[in-house]
Write an enzyme that holds these catalytic residues in place. Sequence first.
Site, PDB file in Angstrom:
ATOM      1  N   ARG A 151      11.203  -7.884   4.685  1.00 31.18           N
ATOM      2  CA  ARG A 151      11.323  -6.452   4.984  1.00 31.18           C
ATOM      3  C   ARG A 151      11.986  -6.232   6.346  1.00 31.18           C
ATOM      4  NH1 ARG A 151       5.877  -2.913   5.061  1.00 31.18           N
ATOM      5  NH2 ARG A 151       5.558  -3.717   7.145  1.00 31.18           N
ATOM      6  N   ARG A 161      -1.323  -7.881  13.996  1.00 29.74           N
ATOM      7  CA  ARG A 161      -1.836  -6.978  12.956  1.00 29.74           C
ATOM      8  C   ARG A 161      -2.355  -7.751  11.749  1.00 29.74           C
ATOM      9  NH1 ARG A 161       3.265  -3.941  12.367  1.00 29.74           N
ATOM     10  NH2 ARG A 161       2.477  -3.249  10.365  1.00 29.74           N
ATOM     11  N   LYS A 206       0.831  -1.217   0.000  1.00 31.92           N
ATOM     12  CA  LYS A 206       0.000   0.000   0.000  1.00 31.92           C
ATOM     13  C   LYS A 206       0.858   1.256   0.000  1.00 31.92           C
ATOM     14  CE  LYS A 206      -2.232  -1.105   3.547  1.00 31.92           C
ATOM     15  NZ  LYS A 206      -2.863  -0.936   4.829  1.00 31.92           N
ATOM     16  N   ARG A 256     -11.287   0.968   8.966  1.00 33.08           N
ATOM     17  CA  ARG A 256     -11.016  -0.421   9.318  1.00 33.08           C
ATOM     18  C   ARG A 256     -12.235  -1.070   9.966  1.00 33.08           C
ATOM     19  NH1 ARG A 256      -5.092   0.689   9.674  1.00 33.08           N
ATOM     20  NH2 ARG A 256      -3.977  -1.227  10.071  1.00 33.08           N
ATOM     21  N   ARG A 264      11.788  -2.234  10.873  1.00 32.77           N
ATOM     22  CA  ARG A 264      10.723  -1.338  11.328  1.00 32.77           C
ATOM     23  C   ARG A 264      10.290  -1.729  12.732  1.00 32.77           C
ATOM     24  NH1 ARG A 264       5.712   0.110   7.312  1.00 32.77           N
ATOM     25  NH2 ARG A 264       4.479  -0.563   9.062  1.00 32.77           N
TER      26      ARG A 264
HETATM   27  P1  ADP Z   1      -0.441  -1.927   9.071  1.00 33.31           P
HETATM   28  O1  ADP Z   1       0.999  -1.769   8.675  1.00 33.31           O
HETATM   29  O2  ADP Z   1      -0.678  -3.090   9.979  1.00 33.31           O
HETATM   30  O3  ADP Z   1      -1.377  -1.856   7.909  1.00 33.31           O
HETATM   31  P2  ADP Z   1      -0.911   0.829   9.932  1.00 33.31           P
HETATM   32  O4  ADP Z   1       0.427   1.408   9.684  1.00 33.31           O
HETATM   33  O5  ADP Z   1      -2.011   1.203   9.013  1.00 33.31           O
HETATM   34  O6  ADP Z   1      -0.799  -0.751  10.060  1.00 33.31           O
HETATM   35  O7  ADP Z   1      -1.395   1.165  11.436  1.00 33.31           O
HETATM   36  C1  ADP Z   1      -0.591   0.856  12.539  1.00 33.31           C
HETATM   37  C2  ADP Z   1      -1.452   0.770  13.807  1.00 33.31           C
HETATM   38  O8  ADP Z   1      -2.162   2.018  13.995  1.00 33.31           O
HETATM   39  C3  ADP Z   1      -2.544  -0.299  13.789  1.00 33.31           C
HETATM   40  O9  ADP Z   1      -2.053  -1.558  14.173  1.00 33.31           O
HETATM   41  C4  ADP Z   1      -3.550   0.289  14.793  1.00 33.31           C
HETATM   42  O10 ADP Z   1      -3.148   0.092  16.124  1.00 33.31           O
HETATM   43  C5  ADP Z   1      -3.479   1.774  14.510  1.00 33.31           C
HETATM   44  N1  ADP Z   1      -4.476   2.178  13.475  1.00 33.31           N
HETATM   45  C6  ADP Z   1      -4.189   2.690  12.244  1.00 33.31           C
HETATM   46  N2  ADP Z   1      -5.313   2.956  11.564  1.00 33.31           N
HETATM   47  C7  ADP Z   1      -6.346   2.598  12.364  1.00 33.31           C
HETATM   48  C8  ADP Z   1      -7.758   2.615  12.232  1.00 33.31           C
HETATM   49  N3  ADP Z   1      -8.357   3.047  11.100  1.00 33.31           N
HETATM   50  N4  ADP Z   1      -8.513   2.185  13.275  1.00 33.31           N
HETATM   51  C9  ADP Z   1      -7.941   1.756  14.396  1.00 33.31           C
HETATM   52  N5  ADP Z   1      -6.614   1.699  14.589  1.00 33.31           N
HETATM   53  C10 ADP Z   1      -5.814   2.118  13.603  1.00 33.31           C
END
Ligand code: ADP
Length: 194
Positions: free
Chosen positions: A128, A145, A14, A89, A134
């Site tokens: 990665r 996640r 993404k 989400r 990271r």
């Molecule tokens: P990933 O790499 O898992 O796709 P993101 O970088 O999008 O994760 O988000 C990291 C963390 O931020 C998530 O694990 C969650 O804790 C929080 N988070 C991000 N976006 C949302 C959302 N829309 N609703 C709830 N929590 C969120």
Amino acid sequence: MLNIIIFGPPGAGKGTQSGLLIEKYNLNHISTGDLFRWHTKNETPLGKKVKEIMDSGNLVSDDITIAMLKEEVEKHPDVHGFLFDGFPRTVAQAEALDTLMESMSTAIHGVIELKVSEEEVRARIAKRKSIENRVDDDEDKLNKRIEEYFNKTVHVLPYYENQGRLKTVNGIGAIEKIFEEISIVADSFEVAKS
Ligand code: ADP
């Protein structure tokens, strides 16, 4: 405006595809994950509130997430459009986003699902991790996640599918090839809205 959501599991690509999309379609990128990471890194009151929950790989509550998103969108009333990444989400977040777009006399024109299997995602993240290290990629958190995505987050897709706003793109292959497909979809959103 042209407002698009990019949807997919952690490790789907993404980030890469979002970068290409915002450039080609002149969109303002809003990633709730990046926003939360900014807050925790800078130890803002919001950051302190969500740090623990983020560290565990769980989702932040809808109330907090929606309020942060809304504030960020309202900071940019004059942009050409938004690319939402990591949001919504949950169905509650999807509904709140529609309401927010409506209040700005616009809409979510489409959702692009970048489809990658759970197996492929795990393989990519392992790779990665060995390169970038990271902080949020450590094993337990990551498993949580990935689990969150495949068990819970995907349930937001039918909300858009039932309204004919969902398009799925295969997320496996060369970056440019995937972006070509994504562009075809984004063009179709642009055409459909006018
Ligand atoms: P990933 O790499 O898992 O796709 P993101 O970088 O999008 O994760 O988000 C990291 C963390 O931020 C998530 O694990 C969650 O804790 C929080 N988070 C991000 N976006 C949302 C959302 N829309 N609703 C709830 N929590 C969120």
